[in-house]
Design a protein around this motif. Structure first.
Motif, PDB file in Angstrom:
ATOM      1  N   SER A   1      34.858  79.486   5.320  1.00 13.44           N
ATOM      2  CA  SER A   1      36.325  79.204   5.037  1.00 13.44           C
ATOM      3  C   SER A   1      36.808  80.505   4.727  1.00 13.44           C
ATOM      4  O   SER A   1      37.992  80.694   4.684  1.00 13.44           O
ATOM      5  CB  SER A   1      36.028  78.208   3.865  1.00 13.44           C
ATOM      6  OG  SER A   1      35.536  77.013   4.130  1.00 13.44           O
TER       7      SER A   1
ATOM      8  N   SER B   1      28.292  71.101   8.362  1.00 11.44           N
ATOM      9  CA  SER B   1      27.428  69.994   7.718  1.00 11.44           C
ATOM     10  C   SER B   1      26.656  69.355   8.903  1.00 11.44           C
ATOM     11  O   SER B   1      25.448  69.239   8.772  1.00 11.44           O
ATOM     12  CB  SER B   1      28.173  69.041   7.247  1.00 11.44           C
ATOM     13  OG  SER B   1      28.786  69.471   6.200  1.00 11.44           O
TER      14      SER B   1
ATOM     15  N   GLN C   1      34.190  72.954   8.653  1.00 11.18           N
ATOM     16  CA  GLN C   1      33.127  72.424   7.501  1.00 11.18           C
ATOM     17  C   GLN C   1      32.456  71.096   8.153  1.00 11.18           C
ATOM     18  O   GLN C   1      31.370  71.110   7.936  1.00 11.18           O
ATOM     19  CB  GLN C   1      34.190  71.731   6.375  1.00 11.18           C
ATOM     20  CG  GLN C   1      33.664  71.577   5.133  1.00 11.18           C
ATOM     21  CD  GLN C   1      34.458  71.232   4.192  1.00 11.18           C
ATOM     22  OE1 GLN C   1      35.858  72.071   4.167  1.00 11.18           O
ATOM     23  NE2 GLN C   1      34.573  70.442   3.143  1.00 11.18           N
TER      24      GLN C   1
ATOM     25  N   GLU D   1      23.998  74.907   2.901  1.00 15.02           N
ATOM     26  CA  GLU D   1      25.108  74.449   3.768  1.00 15.02           C
ATOM     27  C   GLU D   1      26.483  74.849   2.948  1.00 15.02           C
ATOM     28  O   GLU D   1      27.482  75.278   3.628  1.00 15.02           O
ATOM     29  CB  GLU D   1      24.769  72.748   3.857  1.00 15.02           C
ATOM     30  CG  GLU D   1      26.183  72.149   4.274  1.00 15.02           C
ATOM     31  CD  GLU D   1      25.896  70.841   4.169  1.00 15.02           C
ATOM     32  OE1 GLU D   1      24.870  70.260   4.510  1.00 15.02           O
ATOM     33  OE2 GLU D   1      26.803  69.682   4.158  1.00 15.02           O
ATOM     34  N   SER D   2      26.548  74.567   1.741  1.00 18.62           N
ATOM     35  CA  SER D   2      27.870  74.754   0.959  1.00 18.62           C
ATOM     36  C   SER D   2      28.417  76.384   1.110  1.00 18.62           C
ATOM     37  O   SER D   2      29.581  76.464   1.158  1.00 18.62           O
ATOM     38  CB  SER D   2      27.789  74.228  -0.632  1.00 18.62           C
ATOM     39  OG  SER D   2      27.239  75.006  -1.358  1.00 18.62           O
TER      40      SER D   2
ATOM     41  N   ILE E   1      29.584  77.047   4.358  1.00 14.11           N
ATOM     42  CA  ILE E   1      30.989  76.627   4.509  1.00 14.11           C
ATOM     43  C   ILE E   1      31.851  77.546   3.735  1.00 14.11           C
ATOM     44  O   ILE E   1      32.874  77.974   4.376  1.00 14.11           O
ATOM     45  CB  ILE E   1      30.983  75.221   4.075  1.00 14.11           C
ATOM     46  CG1 ILE E   1      30.395  74.246   4.848  1.00 14.11           C
ATOM     47  CG2 ILE E   1      32.451  74.781   3.856  1.00 14.11           C
ATOM     48  CD1 ILE E   1      30.099  72.528   4.366  1.00 14.11           C
TER      49      ILE E   1
END
Lengths: 227, 227
Positions: A154, A177, A173, A146-147, A150
């Motif tokens: 981004s 999520s 974001q 997930e991170s 993102i």
């Protein structure tokens, strides 16, 4: 014209906070810069130090300044942009939120990806390639990506060089999520493949393909959500 | 997953504010509802009334609650959405901001207008028609139509029925304000004509034409800004 409307019945601390906010907007205090200490601010704005302290806390709550214990108060690097600037966390129906976020992503991300193909620097492309590899690694190891996901989206937004687009990142974001949690991380091959296509197109400065690859990527997600 | 990350070194009031924010997100306190009084909140959260008072002020600064003097504290109708949620007022270069805002409007508003043609109620259409007339009146009288212009575009956004889109209205709002000021309100005929086209298409539920009319409307603006 751009300044906040005055609301009736504001406390003195809120009025002082508004004044400091305007000073930041007018670059009397610049981004990242340290504010004068309480004593000097109190003298300059002709109020007590307690009022200054309260005003600073109000500004910190909106991420206009950040307070560093023992160091002082600094103008935030992203002034006014809080973690959930659009209040999306307060929308009750998460299924509907997820659907409508996807609709908004479909409006903005293909175009952003096209801009990124036009404007991304060599350095940004290298970083995209490396994040892409990290995501694949995590997916193969069955770990949560997930991170990193993102981070990739981004970075593409940042590479567009549109000054408004970074402010839209919280939308992307929240959507990622919600999506990863609602779909319980299926879609592994499609994610790997379409991420690769996107980054390859940006690398080759192929604007049309970059836009199409992002459309395809979001299309898979949309289908998976059964939206 | 959606809750704010805890930051290190938060004051007790900030921690209590976070707790109340979560209670609102989890609908223990619902939108528009009055919060319990300081005394009850203090007892429930096991802190002093001064801490509750400070926490409420922090939440009010972020428009999560609104304090009505003599009446009490209520959960905001648009919780977490401040007047400048994206921090656009802090972007220094207004010419570039105007350019990049227009690029973002071009991404979202034609699609929003298409959704409005699909979902607008009879009542919303009637309101659009009447705002459209008011704008024409103001333009003929050589008066500032900024706030009515914003009202029309916001109503179209609302009529899309996408729950995320109302959160994007501040972008449209900032863009219109900047635009009307930078161009010193030329473009009178084009504004009247394309507004009419947009509202007519929404009224007729002609999604394709609604999208195209908004593209044409923004196209005139973009050209005028020499972007």
């Amino acid at each position: 014209m751009l300044q906040n409307n005055q609301r009736g019945g504001q406390s003195l601390a809120q009025q002082v906070a508004n004044k400091i906010e305007l000073m930041i907007q007018n670059q009397i205090f610049k981004i990242g810069e340290q504010l004068p200490n309480e004593f000097d601010l109190a003298a300059e704005l002709n109020v007590g130090r307690g009022t200054i302290r309260e005003a600073i806390k109000l500004l910190a709550a909106r991420n206009i300044v950040r307070i560093q214990r023992g160091k002082g108060t600094f103008v935030s690097e992203t002034p006014g942009l809080t973690e959930d600037p659009l209040g999306l966390n307060f929308i009750e129906d998460k299924q509907r939120l997820s659907h409508d976020l996807m609709a908004v992503r479909m409006m903005i991300e293909p175009e952003i990806c096209q801009l990124a193909a036009r404007h991304a620097t060599e350095e940004e492309v290298q970083e995209m390639v490396s994040i892409c590899h990290e995501i694949e690694e995590l997916i193969y190891q069955n770990k949560n990506h997930e991170s990193k996901d993102i981070e990739l989206h981004s970075l593409i937004a940042k590479a567009s060089k549109n000054v408004v687009v970074p402010s839209l990142i919280p939308i992307i974001q929240t959507a990622i999520s919600l999506f990863i949690n609602l779909t319980n991380r299926r879609l592994k091959e499609e994610t790997i493949e379409t991420h690769r296509e996107i980054v390859e197109a940006i690398k080759n400065k192929d604007e049309k393909l970059a836009k199409e690859a992002m459309e395809r990527h979001l299309g898979f997600n949309k289908k998976e959500l059964k939206l």
